[in-house]
Design a protein around this motif. Structure first.
Motif: not given
Length: 175
Positions: A50-54
């Protein structure tokens, strides 16, 4: 309008803001197997994804290749994500997902209508693409009632065991 992190789209019930790190926990908690059932990826349970997606979404906004928004209610509670993807001179693609508690209440249609209006005001393209799995009847109703036409179908791999049967809807602009 310039594509940047200060974009804001409001309707009577929702607010769309570019994705931000402060929504990582909301996305992580809400991105369940049920929510992603008809999406071409599976939640891994790894918050780093999720962090990478953001991070990727914020970089893509700077690069002007896509705009990923969080969907908030009028009290600014997180209810999902949506986006304008694959921005190019010919077309853009729209997509969305909503938390389970907010599905089947007209929020999806409201999101797509607001994105369509934003696209019409800010992009010079020929058409909008809205891909949806043919089994996702609730999501198929959105482009069908908004004047999109089924353009083609194709298979998209979800995982080793599941393929999705995608209907690509298109809405053309006649300028």
């Amino acid at each position: 309008m310039e594509l940047n992190s200060s974009l804001l789209i409001k309707t009577n019930r929702i607010i769309l803001k570019p994705i931000h790190e402060k929504y990582i926990d909301d996305i992580y908690i809400s991105f369940t197997p049920e929510v992603t059932k008809y999406m071409p990826f599976n939640p891994s349970g790894n918050k780093n994804d999720i962090i990478k997606f953001v991070e990727d979404s914020k970089r893509n906004l700077i690069d002007k290749t896509e705009v990923v928004f969080v969907i908030l209610d009028m009290e600014e509670n997180f209810i999902g994500c949506c986006g304008i993807h694959n921005i190019n001179p010919e077309s853009v693609e729209v997509g969305l997902w909503l938390k389970e508690d907010f599905q089947s209440q007209g929020f999806g249609t409201e999101v797509v209508v607001s994105l369509m209006h934003f696209i019409e005001q800010n992009f010079k393209i020929n058409y909008i693409i809205y891909p949806v799995d043919k089994e996702n009847i609730r999501s198929r109703k959105i482009p069908e009632k908004l004047g999109f036409a089924a353009f083609k179908t194709y298979t998209k791999r979800k995982n080793d065991l599941v393929n999705l049967s995608i209907i690509e809807y298109r809405k053309y602009f006649y300028t």
